[in-house]
Design a protein around this motif. Structure first.
Motif, PDB file in Angstrom:
ATOM      1  N   THR A  98      -2.289  29.040 -19.196  1.00 26.33           N
ATOM      2  CA  THR A  98      -2.978  27.801 -19.549  1.00 26.33           C
ATOM      3  C   THR A  98      -3.248  26.948 -18.316  1.00 26.33           C
ATOM      4  OG1 THR A  98      -1.866  27.831 -21.690  1.00 26.33           O
ATOM      5  CG2 THR A  98      -2.868  25.751 -21.020  1.00 26.33           C
ATOM      6  N   MET A  99      -2.260  26.830 -17.437  1.00 26.65           N
ATOM      7  CA  MET A  99      -2.447  26.020 -16.235  1.00 26.65           C
ATOM      8  C   MET A  99      -3.495  26.620 -15.305  1.00 26.65           C
ATOM      9  SD  MET A  99      -0.767  23.365 -16.697  1.00 26.65           S
ATOM     10  CE  MET A  99      -0.859  22.621 -15.091  1.00 26.65           C
ATOM     11  N   LYS A 100      -3.548  27.946 -15.204  1.00 27.32           N
ATOM     12  CA  LYS A 100      -4.574  28.583 -14.382  1.00 27.32           C
ATOM     13  C   LYS A 100      -5.964  28.301 -14.936  1.00 27.32           C
ATOM     14  CE  LYS A 100      -1.888  32.395 -12.462  1.00 27.32           C
ATOM     15  NZ  LYS A 100      -1.723  33.855 -12.411  1.00 27.32           N
ATOM     16  N   ALA A 115      -6.839  25.748 -16.855  1.00 28.04           N
ATOM     17  CA  ALA A 115      -7.113  24.321 -16.695  1.00 28.04           C
ATOM     18  C   ALA A 115      -7.523  24.005 -15.264  1.00 28.04           C
ATOM     19  CB  ALA A 115      -5.883  23.503 -17.087  1.00 28.04           C
ATOM     20  N   LYS A 116      -6.925  24.679 -14.295  1.00 31.22           N
ATOM     21  CA  LYS A 116      -7.282  24.466 -12.894  1.00 31.22           C
ATOM     22  C   LYS A 116      -8.729  24.880 -12.632  1.00 31.22           C
ATOM     23  CE  LYS A 116      -5.919  25.902  -8.266  1.00 31.22           C
ATOM     24  NZ  LYS A 116      -5.029  26.762  -7.484  1.00 31.22           N
ATOM     25  N   VAL A 117      -9.138  26.017 -13.183  1.00 30.36           N
ATOM     26  CA  VAL A 117     -10.508  26.494 -12.996  1.00 30.36           C
ATOM     27  C   VAL A 117     -11.497  25.556 -13.675  1.00 30.36           C
ATOM     28  CG1 VAL A 117     -12.101  28.370 -13.548  1.00 30.36           C
ATOM     29  CG2 VAL A 117      -9.831  28.893 -12.679  1.00 30.36           C
ATOM     30  N   ILE A 118     -11.189  25.130 -14.887  1.00 31.28           N
ATOM     31  CA  ILE A 118     -12.072  24.218 -15.617  1.00 31.28           C
ATOM     32  C   ILE A 118     -12.216  22.907 -14.878  1.00 31.28           C
ATOM     33  CG2 ILE A 118     -12.251  22.833 -17.729  1.00 31.28           C
ATOM     34  CD1 ILE A 118     -11.019  25.281 -19.187  1.00 31.28           C
ATOM     35  N   THR A 119     -11.116  22.376 -14.366  1.00 28.83           N
ATOM     36  CA  THR A 119     -11.159  21.123 -13.611  1.00 28.83           C
ATOM     37  C   THR A 119     -11.950  21.292 -12.325  1.00 28.83           C
ATOM     38  OG1 THR A 119      -9.001  20.529 -14.512  1.00 28.83           O
ATOM     39  CG2 THR A 119      -9.742  19.312 -12.578  1.00 28.83           C
ATOM     40  N   HIS A 120     -11.753  22.417 -11.652  1.00 25.15           N
ATOM     41  CA  HIS A 120     -12.434  22.655 -10.372  1.00 25.15           C
ATOM     42  C   HIS A 120     -13.945  22.696 -10.550  1.00 25.15           C
ATOM     43  CE1 HIS A 120     -12.896  24.233  -6.311  1.00 25.15           C
ATOM     44  NE2 HIS A 120     -13.747  25.106  -6.813  1.00 25.15           N
ATOM     45  N   TYR A 121     -14.422  23.425 -11.537  1.00 24.95           N
ATOM     46  CA  TYR A 121     -15.862  23.577 -11.723  1.00 24.95           C
ATOM     47  C   TYR A 121     -16.478  22.513 -12.622  1.00 24.95           C
ATOM     48  CZ  TYR A 121     -15.554  28.045  -9.385  1.00 24.95           C
ATOM     49  OH  TYR A 121     -15.352  29.019  -8.461  1.00 24.95           O
ATOM     50  N   GLY A 122     -15.701  21.730 -13.295  1.00 25.35           N
ATOM     51  CA  GLY A 122     -16.237  20.749 -14.215  1.00 25.35           C
ATOM     52  C   GLY A 122     -16.232  19.320 -13.727  1.00 25.35           C
ATOM     53  N   PHE A 123     -15.560  19.038 -12.601  1.00 27.76           N
ATOM     54  CA  PHE A 123     -15.426  17.650 -12.170  1.00 27.76           C
ATOM     55  C   PHE A 123     -16.754  17.049 -11.709  1.00 27.76           C
ATOM     56  CE2 PHE A 123     -14.490  14.431  -8.914  1.00 27.76           C
ATOM     57  CZ  PHE A 123     -13.801  13.530  -9.703  1.00 27.76           C
ATOM     58  N   ILE A 124     -17.461  17.727 -10.820  1.00 23.32           N
ATOM     59  CA  ILE A 124     -18.713  17.178 -10.286  1.00 23.32           C
ATOM     60  C   ILE A 124     -19.782  17.080 -11.377  1.00 23.32           C
ATOM     61  CG2 ILE A 124     -20.606  17.616  -8.662  1.00 23.32           C
ATOM     62  CD1 ILE A 124     -18.518  18.315  -6.610  1.00 23.32           C
ATOM     63  N   PRO A 125     -19.971  18.102 -12.235  1.00 25.69           N
ATOM     64  CA  PRO A 125     -20.930  17.894 -13.333  1.00 25.69           C
ATOM     65  C   PRO A 125     -20.557  16.721 -14.245  1.00 25.69           C
ATOM     66  CG  PRO A 125     -20.468  20.212 -13.093  1.00 25.69           C
ATOM     67  CD  PRO A 125     -19.519  19.493 -12.191  1.00 25.69           C
ATOM     68  N   LEU A 126     -19.272  16.508 -14.456  1.00 21.00           N
ATOM     69  CA  LEU A 126     -18.838  15.369 -15.265  1.00 21.00           C
ATOM     70  C   LEU A 126     -19.220  14.052 -14.598  1.00 21.00           C
ATOM     71  CD1 LEU A 126     -17.199  14.316 -17.729  1.00 21.00           C
ATOM     72  CD2 LEU A 126     -15.219  14.301 -16.212  1.00 21.00           C
ATOM     73  N   VAL A 127     -19.031  13.957 -13.296  1.00 25.04           N
ATOM     74  CA  VAL A 127     -19.400  12.741 -12.561  1.00 25.04           C
ATOM     75  C   VAL A 127     -20.907  12.517 -12.633  1.00 25.04           C
ATOM     76  CG1 VAL A 127     -19.492  11.709 -10.251  1.00 25.04           C
ATOM     77  CG2 VAL A 127     -17.395  12.787 -11.047  1.00 25.04           C
ATOM     78  N   ILE A 128     -21.696  13.581 -12.501  1.00 25.63           N
ATOM     79  CA  ILE A 128     -23.156  13.453 -12.572  1.00 25.63           C
ATOM     80  C   ILE A 128     -23.592  13.004 -13.962  1.00 25.63           C
ATOM     81  CG2 ILE A 128     -25.314  14.779 -12.512  1.00 25.63           C
ATOM     82  CD1 ILE A 128     -24.038  16.415 -10.226  1.00 25.63           C
ATOM     83  N   ILE A 129     -22.994  13.573 -15.007  1.00 26.82           N
ATOM     84  CA  ILE A 129     -23.354  13.178 -16.373  1.00 26.82           C
ATOM     85  C   ILE A 129     -22.998  11.725 -16.626  1.00 26.82           C
ATOM     86  CG2 ILE A 129     -22.768  13.531 -18.803  1.00 26.82           C
ATOM     87  CD1 ILE A 129     -22.583  16.539 -18.114  1.00 26.82           C
ATOM     88  N   ILE A 130     -21.830  11.299 -16.177  1.00 30.04           N
ATOM     89  CA  ILE A 130     -21.439   9.894 -16.359  1.00 30.04           C
ATOM     90  C   ILE A 130     -22.365   8.981 -15.564  1.00 30.04           C
ATOM     91  CG2 ILE A 130     -19.614   8.203 -15.845  1.00 30.04           C
ATOM     92  CD1 ILE A 130     -17.589  10.408 -16.583  1.00 30.04           C
ATOM     93  N   GLY A 131     -22.737   9.411 -14.346  1.00 30.12           N
ATOM     94  CA  GLY A 131     -23.665   8.610 -13.534  1.00 30.12           C
ATOM     95  C   GLY A 131     -25.042   8.511 -14.158  1.00 30.12           C
ATOM     96  N   MET A 132     -25.514   9.583 -14.781  1.00 35.78           N
ATOM     97  CA  MET A 132     -26.839   9.563 -15.415  1.00 35.78           C
ATOM     98  C   MET A 132     -26.851   8.672 -16.650  1.00 35.78           C
ATOM     99  SD  MET A 132     -28.958  11.543 -13.709  1.00 35.78           S
ATOM    100  CE  MET A 132     -30.204  12.192 -14.780  1.00 35.78           C
TER     101      MET A 132
END
Length: 72
Positions: free
Chosen positions: A36-38, A40-57
């Motif tokens: 589970t932790m592995k 979650a680490k992958v999801i966080t790694h690849y999902g952080f910047i798209p999340l920031v862009i979506i929130i910014g938009m």
């Protein structure tokens, strides 16, 4: 070689089986939590910047995508 003599008592074998069952359950929980932790680490790694862009938009001034990605 000589013959081996083993002594088996019923009480010890029952406790040993119970301990082995608990041990396998803890091993299972450890494997599951590690998996589970592995993930979650992958999801966080690849999902952080798209999340920031979506929130910014979706923010109030509605910037363009190139304005969000530019360093200035």
């Amino acid at each position: 070689m000589g013959s081996r003599v083993t002594l088996k008592s019923k009480g010890k074998s029952v406790k040993g089986a119970k301990g082995a069952e608990e041990k396998s359950m803890t091993d299972c929980v450890k494997e599951w939590s590690t998996w589970t932790m592995k993930k979650a680490k992958v999801i966080t790694h690849y999902g952080f910047i798209p999340l920031v862009i979506i929130i910014g938009m979706n923010s109030d001034p509605k910037p363009q995508l190139y304005q969000l990605l530019s360093p200035v």
